[in-house]
Write a protein that holds these residues in place. Structure first.
Motif, short mmCIF file in Angstrom:
data_model
loop_
_atom_site.label_atom_id
_atom_site.label_comp_id
_atom_site.label_asym_id
_atom_site.label_seq_id
_atom_site.Cartn_x
_atom_site.Cartn_y
_atom_site.Cartn_z
N PHE A 2 0.72 -0.91 0.00
CA PHE A 2 0.19 -0.02 0.34
C PHE A 2 0.60 1.33 -0.04
O PHE A 2 0.39 2.34 -0.73
CB PHE A 2 -1.22 0.05 1.69
CG PHE A 2 -1.87 1.13 1.32
CD1 PHE A 2 -2.80 1.62 0.76
CD2 PHE A 2 -1.09 2.14 1.87
CE1 PHE A 2 -3.98 3.09 0.65
CE2 PHE A 2 -1.95 3.39 2.81
CZ PHE A 2 -2.91 3.92 1.64
N TRP A 369 -8.39 -6.45 -7.05
CA TRP A 369 -8.17 -5.33 -6.54
C TRP A 369 -10.14 -5.53 -6.21
O TRP A 369 -10.77 -4.91 -7.35
CB TRP A 369 -7.83 -4.00 -6.77
CG TRP A 369 -6.21 -4.26 -6.75
CD1 TRP A 369 -5.40 -5.16 -7.00
CD2 TRP A 369 -5.73 -2.92 -5.91
NE1 TRP A 369 -4.20 -4.93 -6.54
CE2 TRP A 369 -3.81 -3.96 -6.13
CE3 TRP A 369 -5.81 -2.01 -5.54
CZ2 TRP A 369 -2.99 -3.01 -5.55
CZ3 TRP A 369 -4.50 -1.20 -4.74
CH2 TRP A 369 -3.55 -1.53 -5.70
N SER A 370 -10.05 -5.62 -4.92
CA SER A 370 -11.51 -4.87 -4.63
C SER A 370 -11.91 -3.66 -4.55
O SER A 370 -10.95 -2.56 -4.46
CB SER A 370 -11.64 -5.07 -3.33
OG SER A 370 -10.87 -4.97 -1.53
N ARG A 373 -10.68 -1.90 -1.73
CA ARG A 373 -8.94 -1.32 -1.90
C ARG A 373 -8.35 -0.63 -2.24
O ARG A 373 -8.06 0.76 -2.67
CB ARG A 373 -8.41 -2.67 -2.15
CG ARG A 373 -6.99 -2.71 -2.27
CD ARG A 373 -5.81 -4.15 -2.84
NE ARG A 373 -4.56 -4.47 -2.95
CZ ARG A 373 -3.83 -4.73 -2.80
NH1 ARG A 373 -3.93 -6.24 -3.06
NH2 ARG A 373 -2.40 -4.87 -2.35
N ARG A 376 -9.81 2.71 -0.66
CA ARG A 376 -8.55 3.48 0.21
C ARG A 376 -7.29 4.26 -0.72
O ARG A 376 -6.54 4.57 0.87
CB ARG A 376 -8.12 1.56 0.93
CG ARG A 376 -9.07 1.34 2.18
CD ARG A 376 -9.27 0.73 2.85
NE ARG A 376 -8.44 -0.69 1.98
CZ ARG A 376 -9.64 -2.27 1.71
NH1 ARG A 376 -10.66 -1.34 2.47
NH2 ARG A 376 -8.94 -2.32 1.45
N GLN A 377 -7.07 3.06 -1.53
CA GLN A 377 -6.00 3.87 -2.71
C GLN A 377 -5.91 5.01 -2.60
O GLN A 377 -5.23 5.85 -2.36
CB GLN A 377 -5.08 2.45 -2.73
CG GLN A 377 -3.96 3.18 -3.88
CD GLN A 377 -3.26 2.63 -3.28
OE1 GLN A 377 -2.81 1.28 -2.79
NE2 GLN A 377 -2.17 3.60 -3.18
#
Length: 519
Positions: A2, A369-370, A373, A376-377
């Motif tokens: 991340f 990737w969900s 995710r 959040r990125q």
């Protein structure tokens, strides 16, 4: 993974990061500066009020002034023995009068007990605001004239003098009226009142043993103007008082609420206002109780005027009032607009960046990737941009505050208080002594001179009911940790808001559509 991806994306998109951070920084710097100036203005306002009303005064109680038939001007009764006539035919007159300050009405000092018994009141103190008026001058009698009858001179010019002619009469004269304020205060210790914001510079303060005595404490500014110090004497109401102390305001270089302070019982006796006070200073147990105390006092004292600290602050005028209005109106709205613009810029740039990264997000979703995710990125990237903008803005805001404090702008302030600190010389329009010039000698106020045909009184009168204690206040913008933290928090909030919206936009991209759009 991340953090690595986050660092790479911020590095590759330096332009976007810089623009968003600068926008946030400007908004945050403005918020910090405006907030600090606002705190500085409030502190300056409190400083001015303290010099007039005293530290800890949350509420003041006064009696509504009643109309007077004589316009409130002082009268001076001289009688047959009002003056001494010299060999040259000049009669010298001098008379002092101690009376309740114009614009105020005395009320029973039992009101103090009523106020003290009110729920939420921590302490209350009653004082008697007076004005000492001294009329002095001389009348020159022409040779061959008979001595005229001496009547009662009043501030409205009702006294008649013998008319002059070839055979003689009053050839002329010169008169002056000097006024200064006198406040009768309780001699016991008090936690609220006009002298709680004053410091003793010479001598001593009034004590319980001074009750009924002819002792006085002078304001430093007034003492200097009259060349008085501890041990000297001063005449108040034709009574000689001994100066036992000199006090000065602790809040600024301005004068205190009055020119002189004497024991309350002495002031009541000399002014024939036994058992009376004009102002009651009230301190609340808690600031949250002020509103309820005001309501309760207004119900108990129907004829009184109850003013809170906020009401008193509205009496502050001058450039300080202008600065306060500017900060509270223009400054606040400007901060809100700029902050909203910075948030909008951050949101638009983030969403625009997401649109340009369609292939990237499509690929990430294709490899597993969900949506959460990806959200959040993007939010993490905006979060970092918000922190950068907040830190830079905080530094810029601190520099701006430093510049303001170095310049130290001076603003004038006038706090209206009931009473008169000065006299006005009347421009005589009616009767009086022919050829006499009436001049007003004042501590602080407007002086005038009577016309050659005028006497004393007439249009000019003797002072007014309200005075303004004017002082220059140096504006100091304080720096508090709370302001800095709130400002940085707003920047982070803006970054998170932009990140959430951008991440939501990115999470809605379908892998197949994203890959087809770049095929």
């Amino acid at each position: 993974m991340f953090l690595t991806y986050l660092r790479r994306e911020l590095t590759n998109r330096k332009k976007q990061t810089v623009i968003i951070a600068i926008g946030m920084a400007l908004a945050i710097a403005l918020v910090i500066i405006v907030s600090s100036i606002s705190s500085g203005v409030k502190a300056a306002q409190s400083s001015v009020l303290q010099s007039v009303y005293g530290v800890g005064t949350d509420i003041t109680v006064t009696q509504t002034a009643s109309a007077t038939t004589d316009g409130g001007r002082p009268s001076f009764g001289f009688g047959q023995s009002g003056g001494a006539t010299g060999s040259d035919g000049t009669t010298k007159l001098s008379k002092s009068r101690l009376s309740v300050t114009r614009g105020t009405t005395a009320m029973s000092d039992s009101t103090v007990k009523t106020v003290t018994s009110t729920s939420g009141v921590s302490a209350a103190s009653g004082v008697l605001n007076l004005t000492n008026s001294t009329f002095s001058g001389s009348i020159t009698q022409q040779p061959g004239s008979s001595s005229g009858s001496s009547g009662t001179g009043t501030g409205t010019g009702t006294r008649e003098a013998p008319t002059g002619g070839e055979g003689g009469g009053f050839g002329g004269g010169n008169f002056s009226v000097d006024e200064f304020t006198v406040t009768g205060i309780p001699t016991g210790s008090s936690t609220v009142g006009p002298l709680t914001s004053a410091k003793l510079t010479k001598g001593r303060a009034l004590t319980a043993s001074d009750a009924g005595k002819d002792v006085v404490v002078l304001d430093k500014t007034y003492a200097k103007s009259q060349s008085k110090t501890v041990g000297d004497t001063i005449s108040i109401g034709d009574t000689t008082f001994t100066v036992v102390g000199i006090v000065a305001s602790t809040s600024s270089d301005s004068a205190t609420a009055s020119d002189s302070y004497i024991p309350l019982d002495t002031a009541q006796k000399l002014s024939s206002e036994t058992g009376k006070v004009t102002t009651i200073y009230v301190s609340a147990t808690s600031s949250s109780d002020v509103s309820s105390i005001k309501t309760a006092l207004e119900k108990k004292l129907t004829k009184a005027t109850v003013s809170t600290e906020a009401d008193l602050a509205s009496s502050v005028s001058g450039s300080l009032s202008t600065a306060s209005s500017l900060v509270s109106n223009l400054g606040t709205w400007l901060s809100i607009v700029v902050l909203a613009a910075a948030f909008l810029i951050a949101i638009l740039f983030t969403i625009s960046g997401v649109s340009r990264r369609t292939r990237e997000f499509g690929t990430l979703k294709a490899i597993g990737w969900s949506n959460g995710r990806i959200t959040r990125q993007v939010a993490g990237e905006s979060f970092v941009q918000g922190i950068i903008g907040g830190v830079v803005g905080a530094v810029a805001g601190l520099v701006g505050i430093l510049v303001i404090n170095v310049i130290a702008p001076t603003i004038s302030a006038s706090a209206s208080s009931t009473g008169t600190n000065g006299a006005r010389g009347g421009a005589g329009t009616g009767g009086g002594f022919p050829g006499a010039a009436a001049t007003g000698a004042a501590n602080a106020g407007t002086s005038g001179s009577g016309a050659t045909s005028g006497g004393f009184g007439g249009a000019g009168g003797f002072g007014g009911g309200q005075t303004a204690s004017t002082t220059d206040v140096v504006l100091h913008a304080p720096v508090t940790v709370e302001i800095i933290l709130v400002a940085i928090g707003l920047a982070i909030l803006g970054g998170l808001l932009a990140g959430v919206l951008g991440g939501w936009r990115a999470s809605r991209l379908r892998p197949a559509e994203a890959l087809r759009s770049v095929a």
